[in-house]
Design an enzyme around this catalytic site. Structure first.
Site, PDB file in Angstrom:
ATOM      1  N   ASP A   1      28.920  28.137  49.080  1.00 57.63           N
ATOM      2  CA  ASP A   1      30.077  28.859  48.653  1.00 57.63           C
ATOM      3  C   ASP A   1      29.694  29.719  47.562  1.00 57.63           C
ATOM      4  O   ASP A   1      29.221  28.992  46.542  1.00 57.63           O
ATOM      5  CB  ASP A   1      31.540  28.274  48.474  1.00 57.63           C
ATOM      6  N   ARG A  51      36.496  34.228  33.533  1.00 60.74           N
ATOM      7  CA  ARG A  51      37.237  32.936  33.627  1.00 60.74           C
ATOM      8  C   ARG A  51      37.313  32.129  32.249  1.00 60.74           C
ATOM      9  O   ARG A  51      38.237  31.513  31.902  1.00 60.74           O
ATOM     10  CB  ARG A  51      36.552  32.243  34.647  1.00 60.74           C
ATOM     11  N   ASP A 101      31.422  34.992  51.975  1.00 67.65           N
ATOM     12  CA  ASP A 101      30.553  34.108  51.131  1.00 67.65           C
ATOM     13  C   ASP A 101      30.294  32.611  51.274  1.00 67.65           C
ATOM     14  O   ASP A 101      29.918  31.957  50.382  1.00 67.65           O
ATOM     15  CB  ASP A 101      30.851  34.466  49.578  1.00 67.65           C
ATOM     16  N   GLU A 102      30.821  32.257  52.339  1.00 66.53           N
ATOM     17  CA  GLU A 102      30.366  30.808  52.764  1.00 66.53           C
ATOM     18  C   GLU A 102      29.914  30.775  54.045  1.00 66.53           C
ATOM     19  O   GLU A 102      29.782  31.472  55.177  1.00 66.53           O
ATOM     20  CB  GLU A 102      32.114  30.233  53.073  1.00 66.53           C
TER      21      GLU A 102
HETATM   22  P1  DGT Z   1      34.175  31.238  43.460  1.00 64.66           P
HETATM   23  O1  DGT Z   1      33.892  30.837  44.755  1.00 64.66           O
HETATM   24  O2  DGT Z   1      35.408  30.684  42.814  1.00 64.66           O
HETATM   25  O3  DGT Z   1      33.318  31.159  42.324  1.00 64.66           O
HETATM   26  O4  DGT Z   1      34.639  32.999  43.459  1.00 64.66           O
HETATM   27  P2  DGT Z   1      34.617  33.853  44.789  1.00 64.66           P
HETATM   28  O5  DGT Z   1      34.915  35.378  44.059  1.00 64.66           O
HETATM   29  O6  DGT Z   1      33.370  33.696  45.090  1.00 64.66           O
HETATM   30  O7  DGT Z   1      35.947  33.557  45.711  1.00 64.66           O
HETATM   31  P3  DGT Z   1      35.830  33.245  46.838  1.00 64.66           P
HETATM   32  O8  DGT Z   1      34.773  32.387  47.253  1.00 64.66           O
HETATM   33  O9  DGT Z   1      37.389  32.646  47.225  1.00 64.66           O
HETATM   34  O10 DGT Z   1      35.894  34.494  47.545  1.00 64.66           O
HETATM   35  C1  DGT Z   1      34.775  35.357  48.082  1.00 64.66           C
HETATM   36  C2  DGT Z   1      34.941  36.755  47.681  1.00 64.66           C
HETATM   37  O11 DGT Z   1      36.023  37.273  48.592  1.00 64.66           O
HETATM   38  C3  DGT Z   1      35.467  37.254  46.249  1.00 64.66           C
HETATM   39  O12 DGT Z   1      34.549  37.289  45.509  1.00 64.66           O
HETATM   40  C4  DGT Z   1      36.340  38.286  46.614  1.00 64.66           C
HETATM   41  C5  DGT Z   1      36.995  38.148  48.006  1.00 64.66           C
HETATM   42  N1  DGT Z   1      38.139  37.764  47.985  1.00 64.66           N
HETATM   43  C6  DGT Z   1      38.726  36.405  48.048  1.00 64.66           C
HETATM   44  N2  DGT Z   1      40.033  36.397  47.966  1.00 64.66           N
HETATM   45  C7  DGT Z   1      40.466  37.457  48.194  1.00 64.66           C
HETATM   46  C8  DGT Z   1      41.606  38.286  48.300  1.00 64.66           C
HETATM   47  O13 DGT Z   1      42.810  37.367  48.587  1.00 64.66           O
HETATM   48  N3  DGT Z   1      42.033  39.141  48.833  1.00 64.66           N
HETATM   49  C9  DGT Z   1      40.868  40.112  48.758  1.00 64.66           C
HETATM   50  N4  DGT Z   1      40.840  41.280  48.975  1.00 64.66           N
HETATM   51  N5  DGT Z   1      39.365  39.711  48.536  1.00 64.66           N
HETATM   52  C10 DGT Z   1      39.267  38.317  48.242  1.00 64.66           C
HETATM   53 MG    MG Z   2      32.974  31.973  46.458  1.00 67.36          MG
END
Ligand code: DGT
Ligand code: MG
Length: 447
Positions: free
Chosen positions: A50, A87, A142-143
């Site tokens: 991830d 964050r 991203d997974e």
């Molecule tokens: P992390 O994994 O906690 O370091 O942070 P992220 O940003 O990688 O979060 P993740 O793995 O849940 O989601 C990957 C990407 O998907 C994130 O950068 C933005 C997008 N994304 C996640 N959740 C949502 C959502 O609820 N709505 C939209 N439009 N995009 C989302």
């Molecule tokens: Mg992520």
């Protein structure tokens, strides 16, 4: 994920709410194999990757000046993700822009509604993993899951001694050569993703997909965690709601709650026969298995998507002119992606969501039709198909209120002798995959 614009839901890999293949067989007892030091892995070794703050990382690669400032990626009025600097200031994923600015007045915002760069980077990561081992399955952007059992087995035949890389859940110190080797491979792959693509991420190492996914975020960002069999119940017990279990979606959780279950332990203890009465025998067994961390599903190698789609959501759209413009805008970027893909779509689907106070996220309606071969470029300009489908769903002589439009090309078929631009779509040994496309830069008859 439902609140934001441009979330893609129809490419198969984008929608993880129903993790269908999670448990395909009935549960087997999980024997304690941790004392077994034979070289062949008695169980699978599965990795889950991830990426860290994915959209924000892509933006920081595009503009390195953003690396050391608190950064939020904005879609409409929501911060869909933010970097780890932000964050530290209390900004979280899916916070409103107003709240985020209040928490962190210096927050720098970039628009993230155009997914092109995220999508491209996402496929590069999958491709890179595939170059090490073909058993890679995408989950969202991203997974990725990876079944490295064979690599581990081969390596253990060459060297017996091997220590854990990164964290071990609960600091357990039991010997487990195959998972230890799995952690080495995971570290190497994370390093490759970093050196070749400049991205950091977390990894989980375990004996099945469910556990690998659940353990991977234990330490964030840019870390990895291995789960030994003796800690499975600890990990499952640490989940504070049924929704935290991948494979238990919103609807399933609601039905379980209606039966009086709120926690994982409730599900574990719930009588199988009553559960089977509600869900059927095989789903009931599947759910009971999940509760105790058992998941026999395979890593299904990801092929080319079965369809390509794009969508946008909004507060209110109520005129034909706005609808037509929005459909044209969505179609023009979709046609460009279709062109890069190289295959030819034979079906067009239009999806809308009407405003509803009660059933906000589940009220999509769609209509589809074949794409006649003579339609050519008219698919974008004037879009006769979209127009026809729209009027089948909406009576425009009356007032209407839409909150989402999605356009989708499906039934994608190769054009004989025309290869795809995207090297990701290379042949892989899976029956449900689309065949590779072959040529480059051809004119898309849709344009
Ligand atoms: P992390 O994994 O906690 O370091 O942070 P992220 O940003 O990688 O979060 P993740 O793995 O849940 O989601 C990957 C990407 O998907 C994130 O950068 C933005 C997008 N994304 C996640 N959740 C949502 C959502 O609820 N709505 C939209 N439009 N995009 C989302
Ligand atoms: Mg992520």
């Amino acid at each position: 994920t439902a609140c934001c614009a441009n979330m893609e839901i129809s490419e198969g890999e984008e929608d993880d709410t129903e993790w269908k293949s999670l448990v395909s067989r009935s549960p087997v007892a999980s024997s304690d194999t941790s004392n077994n030091t034979s070289l062949a892995a008695p169980q699978k070794v599965i990795l889950h990757f991830d990426l860290d703050c994915f959209y924000a990382q892509v933006e920081m690669i595009r503009n390195p000046a953003l690396r050391n400032v608190p950064l939020g990626v904005q879609q409409k009025y929501i911060i869909v993700t933010c970097n780890y600097v932000a964050r530290e200031h209390g900004v979280t994923k899916l916070m409103s822009v107003t709240d985020a600015k209040e928490k962190c007045p210096d927050l720098v915002l970039v628009k993230g509604e155009d997914l092109t760069h995220y999508r491209e980077m996402s496929y590069k990561v999958t491709e890179l993993l595939i170059s090490f081992c073909p058993l890679v399955e995408r989950l969202g952007f991203d997974e990725n899951f990876m079944d490295i059992s064979e690599i581990v087995e081969r390596r253990l035949q060459q060297s017996e001694t091997c220590s854990f890389k990164g964290h071990v859940y609960n600091n357990s110190s039991r010997l487990c050569p195959w998972l230890a080797m799995g952690s080495q491979v995971a570290a190497e792959l994370r390093e490759a993703i970093h050196s070749k693509l400049g991205l950091t991420g977390c990894a989980g190492i375990a004996t099945n997909k469910l556990l690998a996914k659940l353990v991977s975020g234990t330490f964030k960002p840019n870390q990895q965690t291995t789960l030994l069999s003796e800690d499975v119940s600890n990990l499952m017990g640490s989940l504070d709601s049924l929704r935290k279990v991948p494979g238990i979606g919103h609807q399933t959780a609601k039905r379980l709650q209606a039966l009086g279950m709120t926690s994982i332990i409730d599900l574990e203890l719930f009588p199988l026969d009553i559960l089977a009465g509600e869900f059927g025998e095989s789903s009931a067994r599947r759910l009971k298995s999940l509760a105790i961390g058992i998941d026999d599903s395979n890593v299904n190698p990801t092929g080319a998507p079965q369809s390509l789609s794009d969508e946008d959501s909004f507060k209110k759209m109520s005129s034909i002119k706005d609808v037509t413009e929005k459909i044209e805008e969505l179609l023009s970027s979709l046609v460009e992606r279709m062109h890069k893909d190289g295959r030819q779509p034979h079906t067009f689907r239009l999806t809308i969501r009407r405003y509803s106070t009660t059933n906000k996220w589940f009220s999509r309606e769609s209509r589809q039709c074949p794409i006649p071969s003579h339609i050519g470029q008219k698919i974008v300009v004037g879009n006769p198909l979209a127009n026809k489908l729209f009027h089948k769903m909406v009576d425009t002589s009356k007032a209407f209120h839409l909150t989402l439009i999605n356009v989708c090309f499906s039934n994608l078929r190769d054009r004989p002798g025309k290869p795809s631009l995207i090297s990701f779509f290379t042949p892989r040994p899976s029956p449900r995959k689309t065949k590779p496309c072959t040529s480059q830069g051809q004119v898309n008859p849709l344009l």
